[in-house]
Write an enzyme that holds these catalytic residues in place. Structure first.
Site, PDB file in Angstrom:
ATOM      1  N   SER A  61      28.823 -33.593  50.171  1.00 44.62           N
ATOM      2  CA  SER A  61      27.669 -32.690  50.299  1.00 44.62           C
ATOM      3  C   SER A  61      27.668 -31.762  49.089  1.00 44.62           C
ATOM      4  CB  SER A  61      27.847 -31.857  51.576  1.00 44.62           C
ATOM      5  OG  SER A  61      26.964 -30.755  51.599  1.00 44.62           O
ATOM      6  N   TYR A  95      32.981 -26.897  57.393  1.00 45.12           N
ATOM      7  CA  TYR A  95      32.188 -27.996  56.841  1.00 45.12           C
ATOM      8  C   TYR A  95      32.425 -28.106  55.339  1.00 45.12           C
ATOM      9  CZ  TYR A  95      28.071 -30.878  55.754  1.00 45.12           C
ATOM     10  OH  TYR A  95      27.233 -31.877  55.303  1.00 45.12           O
TER      11      TYR A  95
HETATM   12  N1  NAD Z   1      21.233 -33.773  56.248  1.00 40.15           N
HETATM   13  C1  NAD Z   1      21.719 -33.074  55.244  1.00 40.15           C
HETATM   14  O1  NAD Z   1      21.104 -32.119  54.786  1.00 40.15           O
HETATM   15  C2  NAD Z   1      23.038 -33.463  54.626  1.00 40.15           C
HETATM   16  C3  NAD Z   1      23.380 -32.860  53.394  1.00 40.15           C
HETATM   17  C4  NAD Z   1      24.613 -33.199  52.814  1.00 40.15           C
HETATM   18  C5  NAD Z   1      25.455 -34.114  53.440  1.00 40.15           C
HETATM   19  N2  NAD Z   1      25.079 -34.652  54.633  1.00 40.15           N
HETATM   20  C6  NAD Z   1      26.017 -35.592  55.261  1.00 40.15           C
HETATM   21  O2  NAD Z   1      25.354 -36.799  55.502  1.00 40.15           O
HETATM   22  C7  NAD Z   1      25.989 -37.482  56.588  1.00 40.15           C
HETATM   23  C8  NAD Z   1      24.924 -37.957  57.566  1.00 40.15           C
HETATM   24  O3  NAD Z   1      24.302 -36.825  58.141  1.00 40.15           O
HETATM   25  P1  NAD Z   1      22.800 -36.796  58.680  1.00 40.15           P
HETATM   26  O4  NAD Z   1      22.075 -35.762  57.929  1.00 40.15           O
HETATM   27  O5  NAD Z   1      22.246 -38.176  58.753  1.00 40.15           O
HETATM   28  O6  NAD Z   1      23.048 -36.188  60.140  1.00 40.15           O
HETATM   29  P2  NAD Z   1      22.902 -36.847  61.576  1.00 40.15           P
HETATM   30  O7  NAD Z   1      23.405 -35.850  62.521  1.00 40.15           O
HETATM   31  O8  NAD Z   1      21.520 -37.354  61.724  1.00 40.15           O
HETATM   32  O9  NAD Z   1      23.879 -38.109  61.493  1.00 40.15           O
HETATM   33  C9  NAD Z   1      25.276 -38.000  61.598  1.00 40.15           C
HETATM   34  C10 NAD Z   1      25.757 -39.149  62.461  1.00 40.15           C
HETATM   35  O10 NAD Z   1      27.185 -39.102  62.535  1.00 40.15           O
HETATM   36  C11 NAD Z   1      27.531 -39.468  63.844  1.00 40.15           C
HETATM   37  N3  NAD Z   1      28.859 -39.005  64.250  1.00 40.15           N
HETATM   38  C12 NAD Z   1      29.250 -37.725  64.519  1.00 40.15           C
HETATM   39  N4  NAD Z   1      30.518 -37.708  64.950  1.00 40.15           N
HETATM   40  C13 NAD Z   1      30.947 -38.993  64.936  1.00 40.15           C
HETATM   41  C14 NAD Z   1      32.169 -39.632  65.298  1.00 40.15           C
HETATM   42  N5  NAD Z   1      33.227 -38.929  65.762  1.00 40.15           N
HETATM   43  N6  NAD Z   1      32.252 -40.979  65.170  1.00 40.15           N
HETATM   44  C15 NAD Z   1      31.201 -41.689  64.734  1.00 40.15           C
HETATM   45  N7  NAD Z   1      30.020 -41.155  64.386  1.00 40.15           N
HETATM   46  C16 NAD Z   1      29.900 -39.832  64.502  1.00 40.15           C
HETATM   47  C17 NAD Z   1      26.465 -38.820  64.729  1.00 40.15           C
HETATM   48  O11 NAD Z   1      26.408 -39.410  66.012  1.00 40.15           O
HETATM   49  C18 NAD Z   1      25.212 -39.024  63.900  1.00 40.15           C
HETATM   50  O12 NAD Z   1      24.506 -40.194  64.265  1.00 40.15           O
HETATM   51  C19 NAD Z   1      26.990 -36.489  57.178  1.00 40.15           C
HETATM   52  O13 NAD Z   1      28.288 -36.780  56.697  1.00 40.15           O
HETATM   53  C20 NAD Z   1      26.518 -35.157  56.612  1.00 40.15           C
HETATM   54  O14 NAD Z   1      27.556 -34.203  56.539  1.00 40.15           O
HETATM   55  C21 NAD Z   1      23.897 -34.362  55.230  1.00 40.15           C
END
Ligand code: NAD
Length: 255
Positions: A139, A152
């Protein structure tokens, strides 16, 4: 469009915003996909995308679940060429001095141990197949600190450390390993952050506009844009790219 023809890719968090977009994009690029996530997420949707996708309920913190994912991938497609460690949680949005210890443990278990176990259990299969690529999702909070998101931010810094170490260890076996560092992307995770940060004076929509205005390109990224970068990194077009932490952030980290 980068080509993933004939490659088998394992994707975690495949029921979430970025994960689901990644599965769609990989399938469109010719890959076979093993999509995993927790029960009750959109992972079943991923599994319904056609014969080239299988889905599985799996918790990234569980070694037994990772072993079962490995068996599913090998049993279905016979090989593994790529891994996308995408599952992650934001944890609490709270000052460090008030941060609940059990949430700290949970964030580190999912965001760090989950990535570690994924590489430990899946990389040997990628090596056995002659090499491939790993993409770990960090991130912009993995590149600098984030107020009220200490666990985080720490976890996403750790993802970059793991990625660089793995890139060095796996290089002799032709496995590339990169981290990507997205800025705010339009998914559930940002809705959760906006909800936690809104106040009586600033509603969620105003907050969203404020956050977007802090991104030089003036908007949140789309999940499909992150999926495009993942596809490139998994493809042979990125054959000399390894050990990097790549911002995909509308120039947020150019400052
Ligand atoms: N959305 C943003 O702004 C953003 C920015 C930077 C990084 N990210 C990273 O991108 C990745 C995806 O996030 P997103 O935005 O799609 O969010 P999201 O919440 O839509 O997706 C995250 C997924 O991870 C799954 N998850 C959580 N705990 C888990 C576990 N113990 N085992 C298996 N799966 C698990 C959840 O069920 C969910 O479907 C994450 O690592 C997040 O930190 C997101």
């Amino acid at each position: 469009m980068a080509d993933l023809q004939g490659k088998t890719i394992v994707v975690t968090g495949a029921g979430g915003g970025i994960g689901l977009a990644a599965v769609e994009r990989f399938v469109a690029s010719g890959a076979n996909v093993v999509a995993t996530d927790l029960a009750g997420t959109g992972v079943d949707t991923a599994g319904e995308m056609g014969d080239t996708v299988v889905s599985q309920v799996a918790d990234v913190t569980s070694r037994a679940d990772w072993e079962s994912t490995r068996e599913l991938a090998i049993g279905t497609f016979g090989r593994i060429d790529g891994l996308v460690n995408n599952a992650g949680i934001e944890g609490a949005i709270t000052p460090l001095v008030e941060y609940p210890e059990e949430m700290l443990d949970r964030v580190l278990a999912i965001n760090v141990k989950g990535v570690f176990l994924g590489m430990q259990i899946i990389a040997p299969l990628i090596i056995e197949g002659g090499g491939g690529a790993i993409v770990n999702v960090s991130s912009v909070a993995g590149l600098s600190g984030a107020s009220n998101l200490s666990a985080y931010s720490a976890s996403k810094h750790a993802v970059i450390g793991l990625t660089k170490s793995a890139a060095l260890e796996f290089a002799p076996q032709a496995v590339r390993c990169n981290a990507i560092c997205p800025s705010p992307i339009d998914t559930r995770m940002m809705r959760s952050l906006e909800d936690a940060m809104k106040s009586d004076d600033v509603d969620a929509a105003t907050l969203q506009a404020l956050i977007a205005s802090n991104i030089p390109l003036g908007r949140y990224g789309a999940p499909s844009e992150v999926a495009d970068l993942m596809t490139f990194l998994l493809s042979d077009d990125a054959r000399f790219l390894s050990g990097a932490a790549i911002p995909i952030d509308g120039a947020m980290k150019a400052r």
